[in-house]
Design a protein around this motif. Structure first.
Motif, short mmCIF file in Angstrom:
data_model
loop_
_atom_site.label_atom_id
_atom_site.label_comp_id
_atom_site.label_asym_id
_atom_site.label_seq_id
_atom_site.Cartn_x
_atom_site.Cartn_y
_atom_site.Cartn_z
N LYS A 1 -7.72 1.48 1.69
CA LYS A 1 -6.34 1.20 1.26
C LYS A 1 -6.18 1.30 -0.25
CE LYS A 1 -4.82 -1.79 5.06
NZ LYS A 1 -4.24 -0.70 5.82
N GLU A 2 -7.20 0.88 -0.99
CA GLU A 2 -7.12 0.94 -2.46
C GLU A 2 -6.96 2.39 -2.93
OE1 GLU A 2 -10.23 -0.43 -1.00
OE2 GLU A 2 -8.95 -2.17 -0.66
N LYS A 3 -7.67 3.30 -2.29
CA LYS A 3 -7.59 4.71 -2.67
C LYS A 3 -6.23 5.27 -2.30
CE LYS A 3 -9.32 8.30 -4.50
NZ LYS A 3 -9.59 8.30 -5.93
N ASN B 1 -3.47 3.60 -2.11
CA ASN B 1 -2.53 3.03 -3.08
C ASN B 1 -2.61 3.78 -4.42
OD1 ASN B 1 -1.53 1.13 -1.30
ND2 ASN B 1 -3.02 -0.42 -1.89
N ALA B 2 -3.83 4.16 -4.83
CA ALA B 2 -3.99 4.90 -6.08
C ALA B 2 -3.35 6.28 -5.98
CB ALA B 2 -5.47 5.01 -6.43
N SER C 1 0.43 5.83 -6.05
CA SER C 1 0.90 5.54 -7.42
C SER C 1 0.88 6.79 -8.29
CB SER C 1 0.03 4.46 -8.06
OG SER C 1 0.17 3.25 -7.37
N LYS D 1 -0.77 2.06 3.68
CA LYS D 1 -0.95 1.20 2.50
C LYS D 1 -1.26 -0.23 2.88
CE LYS D 1 1.70 1.46 -0.93
NZ LYS D 1 2.77 1.44 -1.86
#
Length: 183
Positions: A147-149, A151-152, A155, A183
């Motif tokens: 999920k962090e990737k 989100n990156a 963005s 996400k």
């Protein structure tokens, strides 16, 4: 100890001889001969052949050869081949044939997740067709990316919207909508 060392040298020598022979095949053979060799390579091909074959996508050879090579590369099952394909893409980043190589990546069974930033850069920096293909690689990876990737990526695309052409903006908006569910 001497025998083992000598044996390893002999194996390494054989491998180097096979590589040189393959390089000669690629360099000196007609497109038809290379196309005919691809079927045999499906059964007995080795990893060292992948970069040389991928490089053909960026060559001035016939479209028939390029399509045959693309079909061969799409069917690869050895995950380490993704590294070789990506290396050749990076070496040919500004080639007019970059789209064709990126198409191979999203059509392939291989995972390109660890190279997702490359495809994000291709999406942002290249023409519409290449961007579309790069986005397909990114969308294929969404289910397995952390999920962090995601989100990156979200963005970064959101931050680049004002710099994109109108057609790429539409593509970016569709990508952002697709990412919402991950996400």
């Amino acid at each position: 100890m001497h025998i083992i060392h000598k044996s390893m040298n002999t194996e390494e020598q054989k491998k180097q001889n096979k590589q040189k022979a393959f390089e000669q095949l690629i360099a000196q053979s007609s497109d038809e001969v290379i196309i005919g060799s691809l079927e045999e390579l499906r059964e007995s091909g080795e990893n060292f052949m992948v970069p040389m074959l991928t490089q053909l996508i960026f060559s001035e050879r016939s479209e028939n050869l390029k399509q045959s090579v693309a079909n061969f590369l799409v069917d690869l099952k050895n995950q380490s081949s993704a590294n070789d394909i990506v290396r050749v893409i990076k070496e040919n980043y500004n080639s007019p044939y970059i789209k064709d190589a990126v198409t191979i990546c999203w059509q392939s069974r291989l995972s390109f997740n660890e190279f997702i930033d490359l495809f994000l850069n291709l999406f942002i920096e290249k023409d519409f067709e290449t961007s579309f293909e790069a986005l397909s690689v990114i969308e294929n990876a969404l289910e397995t990316l952390p999920k962090e990737k995601i989100n990156a990526i979200y963005s970064r695309i959101e931050g680049e919207l004002q710099n994109l052409t109108s057609t790429k903006k539409e593509l970016a908006h569709q990508a952002l909508i697709a990412m919402e569910g991950y996400k």
